[in-house]
Design a protein around this motif. Structure first.
Motif, mmCIF file in Angstrom:
data_model
loop_
_atom_site.group_PDB
_atom_site.id
_atom_site.type_symbol
_atom_site.label_atom_id
_atom_site.label_comp_id
_atom_site.label_asym_id
_atom_site.label_seq_id
_atom_site.Cartn_x
_atom_site.Cartn_y
_atom_site.Cartn_z
ATOM 1 N N ILE A 168 0.788 0.628 -0.300
ATOM 2 C CA ILE A 168 0.710 -0.835 -0.227
ATOM 3 C C ILE A 168 1.363 -1.270 1.077
ATOM 4 O O ILE A 168 2.466 -0.826 1.408
ATOM 5 C CB ILE A 168 1.428 -1.489 -1.423
ATOM 6 N N TRP A 169 0.676 -2.113 1.800
ATOM 7 C CA TRP A 169 1.190 -2.608 3.073
ATOM 8 C C TRP A 169 1.505 -4.093 2.951
ATOM 9 O O TRP A 169 0.631 -4.891 2.594
ATOM 10 C CB TRP A 169 0.171 -2.372 4.184
ATOM 11 N N GLN A 170 2.753 -4.460 3.242
ATOM 12 C CA GLN A 170 3.151 -5.862 3.238
ATOM 13 C C GLN A 170 3.227 -6.347 4.686
ATOM 14 O O GLN A 170 4.011 -5.837 5.487
ATOM 15 C CB GLN A 170 4.512 -6.049 2.562
ATOM 16 N N HIS A 171 2.402 -7.323 5.003
ATOM 17 C CA HIS A 171 2.418 -7.928 6.330
ATOM 18 C C HIS A 171 2.572 -9.435 6.148
ATOM 19 O O HIS A 171 1.676 -10.115 5.668
ATOM 20 C CB HIS A 171 1.145 -7.596 7.120
ATOM 21 N N GLY A 172 3.745 -9.932 6.488
ATOM 22 C CA GLY A 172 4.057 -11.320 6.157
ATOM 23 C C GLY A 172 4.246 -11.438 4.659
ATOM 24 O O GLY A 172 4.990 -10.688 4.033
ATOM 25 N N SER A 173 3.537 -12.388 4.068
ATOM 26 C CA SER A 173 3.591 -12.567 2.615
ATOM 27 C C SER A 173 2.406 -11.926 1.905
ATOM 28 O O SER A 173 2.281 -12.028 0.681
ATOM 29 C CB SER A 173 3.638 -14.065 2.273
ATOM 30 N N ASP A 174 1.540 -11.255 2.671
ATOM 31 C CA ASP A 174 0.333 -10.655 2.098
ATOM 32 C C ASP A 174 0.558 -9.188 1.766
ATOM 33 O O ASP A 174 1.243 -8.461 2.493
ATOM 34 C CB ASP A 174 -0.850 -10.774 3.077
ATOM 35 N N LEU A 175 -0.052 -8.755 0.671
ATOM 36 C CA LEU A 175 0.004 -7.361 0.243
ATOM 37 C C LEU A 175 -1.409 -6.799 0.212
ATOM 38 O O LEU A 175 -2.309 -7.409 -0.375
ATOM 39 C CB LEU A 175 0.640 -7.242 -1.147
ATOM 40 N N SER A 176 -1.580 -5.632 0.838
ATOM 41 C CA SER A 176 -2.902 -5.005 0.897
ATOM 42 C C SER A 176 -2.793 -3.526 0.549
ATOM 43 O O SER A 176 -1.784 -2.882 0.838
ATOM 44 C CB SER A 176 -3.515 -5.152 2.295
ATOM 45 N N LEU A 177 -3.851 -3.013 -0.051
ATOM 46 C CA LEU A 177 -3.949 -1.578 -0.314
ATOM 47 C C LEU A 177 -4.513 -0.900 0.925
ATOM 48 O O LEU A 177 -5.456 -1.398 1.547
ATOM 49 C CB LEU A 177 -4.861 -1.323 -1.518
ATOM 50 N N ILE A 178 -3.937 0.246 1.285
ATOM 51 C CA ILE A 178 -4.376 0.948 2.486
ATOM 52 C C ILE A 178 -4.695 2.400 2.171
ATOM 53 O O ILE A 178 -4.207 2.975 1.200
ATOM 54 C CB ILE A 178 -3.298 0.891 3.602
ATOM 55 N N GLU A 179 -5.549 2.990 3.027
ATOM 56 C CA GLU A 179 -5.824 4.422 2.973
ATOM 57 C C GLU A 179 -4.766 5.170 3.789
ATOM 58 O O GLU A 179 -3.933 4.555 4.457
ATOM 59 C CB GLU A 179 -7.213 4.706 3.544
ATOM 60 N N ARG A 180 -4.852 6.511 3.765
ATOM 61 C CA ARG A 180 -3.922 7.314 4.562
ATOM 62 C C ARG A 180 -4.065 7.006 6.048
ATOM 63 O O ARG A 180 -3.111 7.082 6.812
ATOM 64 C CB ARG A 180 -4.166 8.804 4.322
ATOM 65 N N SER A 181 -5.268 6.670 6.474
ATOM 66 C CA SER A 181 -5.502 6.362 7.879
ATOM 67 C C SER A 181 -4.894 5.027 8.291
ATOM 68 O O SER A 181 -4.812 4.735 9.482
ATOM 69 C CB SER A 181 -7.008 6.333 8.160
ATOM 70 N N GLY A 182 -4.503 4.213 7.326
ATOM 71 C CA GLY A 182 -3.979 2.886 7.610
ATOM 72 C C GLY A 182 -5.010 1.796 7.472
ATOM 73 O O GLY A 182 -4.672 0.612 7.577
ATOM 74 N N SER A 183 -6.268 2.157 7.228
ATOM 75 C CA SER A 183 -7.316 1.151 7.052
ATOM 76 C C SER A 183 -7.079 0.361 5.769
ATOM 77 O O SER A 183 -6.759 0.935 4.725
ATOM 78 C CB SER A 183 -8.695 1.821 6.994
ATOM 79 N N PRO A 210 3.715 3.870 -2.779
ATOM 80 C CA PRO A 210 4.800 3.500 -1.848
ATOM 81 C C PRO A 210 4.476 2.212 -1.106
ATOM 82 O O PRO A 210 3.314 1.939 -0.787
ATOM 83 C CB PRO A 210 4.878 4.697 -0.902
ATOM 84 N N LEU A 211 5.526 1.443 -0.817
ATOM 85 C CA LEU A 211 5.388 0.158 -0.130
ATOM 86 C C LEU A 211 5.855 0.302 1.310
ATOM 87 O O LEU A 211 6.976 0.755 1.564
ATOM 88 C CB LEU A 211 6.208 -0.912 -0.859
ATOM 89 N N PHE A 212 5.008 -0.116 2.244
ATOM 90 C CA PHE A 212 5.322 -0.086 3.667
ATOM 91 C C PHE A 212 5.301 -1.512 4.194
ATOM 92 O O PHE A 212 4.344 -2.255 3.933
ATOM 93 C CB PHE A 212 4.329 0.786 4.426
ATOM 94 N N VAL A 213 6.349 -1.876 4.925
ATOM 95 C CA VAL A 213 6.528 -3.270 5.333
ATOM 96 C C VAL A 213 6.612 -3.353 6.851
ATOM 97 O O VAL A 213 7.296 -2.541 7.489
ATOM 98 C CB VAL A 213 7.812 -3.870 4.711
ATOM 99 N N LYS A 238 -9.803 6.063 -1.248
ATOM 100 C CA LYS A 238 -8.597 6.390 -1.998
ATOM 101 C C LYS A 238 -7.417 5.578 -1.472
ATOM 102 O O LYS A 238 -7.134 5.580 -0.277
ATOM 103 C CB LYS A 238 -8.287 7.879 -1.885
ATOM 104 N N ALA A 239 -6.737 4.894 -2.394
ATOM 105 C CA ALA A 239 -5.564 4.101 -2.014
ATOM 106 C C ALA A 239 -4.362 5.022 -1.827
ATOM 107 O O ALA A 239 -4.032 5.814 -2.710
ATOM 108 C CB ALA A 239 -5.276 3.046 -3.071
ATOM 109 N N PHE A 240 -3.705 4.905 -0.671
ATOM 110 C CA PHE A 240 -2.527 5.720 -0.372
ATOM 111 C C PHE A 240 -1.238 4.930 -0.574
ATOM 112 O O PHE A 240 -0.244 5.456 -1.085
ATOM 113 C CB PHE A 240 -2.600 6.221 1.074
#
Length: 316
Positions: free
Chosen positions: A163-178, A192-195, A159-161
């Motif tokens: 969006i994580w932005q690290h640098g210029s990359d965007l990734s979908l993450i779980e609640r655990s952060g995986s 929600p977007l977390f940077v 389950k996607a919790f």
């Protein structure tokens, strides 16, 4: 000539047990070898008969064994088994997938390498489960064979919790952060977007804490992790709210009160700094600063004009 049996005399054995010898000096073969010699003597004398076609069947078995041995050495046993069972009517014709939302059936077919000629008999279920489990969205999977030509695949997806932005990359993450997978489209734009560095691991707890201030949380465009210690809020109108490392609840209560009493977040400001407990700092936008300077100059000019006027009136 070796004697098969010592009928003409008694046998005596040397003390070392190496061989048996008749009293007349003839050597006697050990018991296991006597049976072999008797078999070949009977075979040569024609007393042993084999069923018809025994030679032909033996030759076929020999060449078959040789062929299988060669295929085994060359690594072609699986290919032969697949080709033979497919020809016998066990080709995989249908793949039934359940529990999939983000994983397409085409992706599963490609992951398993199914091309319409794959044999159900030759399919390795354990390897199929392993391959499917390597797909980004798959959390759990079961695979079953249904003869003569069907595979059932049952998935449990992640389950996607957010969006994580690290640098210029965007990734979908779980609640655990995986990390689940890279963000490819706008399908998950409402998440929600977390940077920032370490933002993915601290995201869920911080986001849940904001459930007490739903009006403000609904206006947050991005939660920005700063130095792995604290958070900034970037609102939908580009205002940045700087939160402290500790006692976020206190800072949010101050912000909530200022918003309800003065509509602070709707004003022409660039940032609100809540990091210090004893003060709140508001930073204006460049345009607001320019307008303020113009207003201050106009006020100073007006005050000077009034002072000059009073001086003139005093002289009169």
């Amino acid at each position: 000539m070796f004697a098969l049996r010592g009928k003409r005399g008694k046998r005596v054995r040397h003390l070392d047990g190496a061989a048996a010898v008749d009293v007349d000096g003839a050597r006697v073969l050990p018991r296991p070898l006597r049976r072999v010699v008797r078999f070949f003597v009977s075979l040569g004398a024609g007393r042993i008969r084999f069923p018809a076609y025994t030679g032909t069947l033996s030759a076929i078995a020999f060449f078959a064994a040789t062929g299988f041995y060669g295929m085994s050495l060359g690594g072609h046993t699986q290919n032969f088994a697949q080709a033979s069972t497919t020809a016998a009517g066990f080709a995989i014709e249908d793949v039934k997938v359940s529990g999939n939302d983000q994983t397409s059936e085409i992706d599963i077919l490609q992951q398993l390498g199914l091309d319409g000629t794959t044999s159900l008999v030759a399919l390795d279920i354990a390897e199929a489960r392993k391959l499917i489990a390597e797909m980004p969205w798959v959390q759990g999977v079961t695979v079953r064979k249904i003869y003569p030509g069907t595979i059932e695949v049952s998935l449990t997806e992640r389950k996607a919790f957010g969006i994580w932005q690290h640098g210029s990359d965007l990734s979908l993450i779980e609640r655990s952060g995986s990390v689940i997978a890279p963000l490819r489209d706008n399908k998950f734009a409402a998440l929600p977007l977390f940077v920032g560095r370490d933002a993915e691991t601290a995201a869920a707890d911080f986001y849940d804490e904001f459930s007490r201030w739903p009006e403000i949380r609904s206006r947050v465009k991005a939660f920005v992790r700063v130095a792995g210690r604290r958070w900034d809020l970037r609102l939908d109108n580009s205002i940045v709210v700087k939160l402290p490392e500790h006692d976020v609840a206190r800072a949010m209560k101050v912000l909530s009160d200022m918003e309800s009493q003065h509509q602070l977040l709707d004003r022409d400001i660039a940032a609100v700094d809540l990091r210090l407990e004893d003060r709140t700092t508001v930073q204006l936008t460049p345009d607001a600063v320019t307008r303020r300077e113009v207003a201050l100059k106009a006020r100073d000019k007006m005050l000077k004009a009034q002072e000059t006027e009073k001086k003139k009136e005093g002289r009169i």
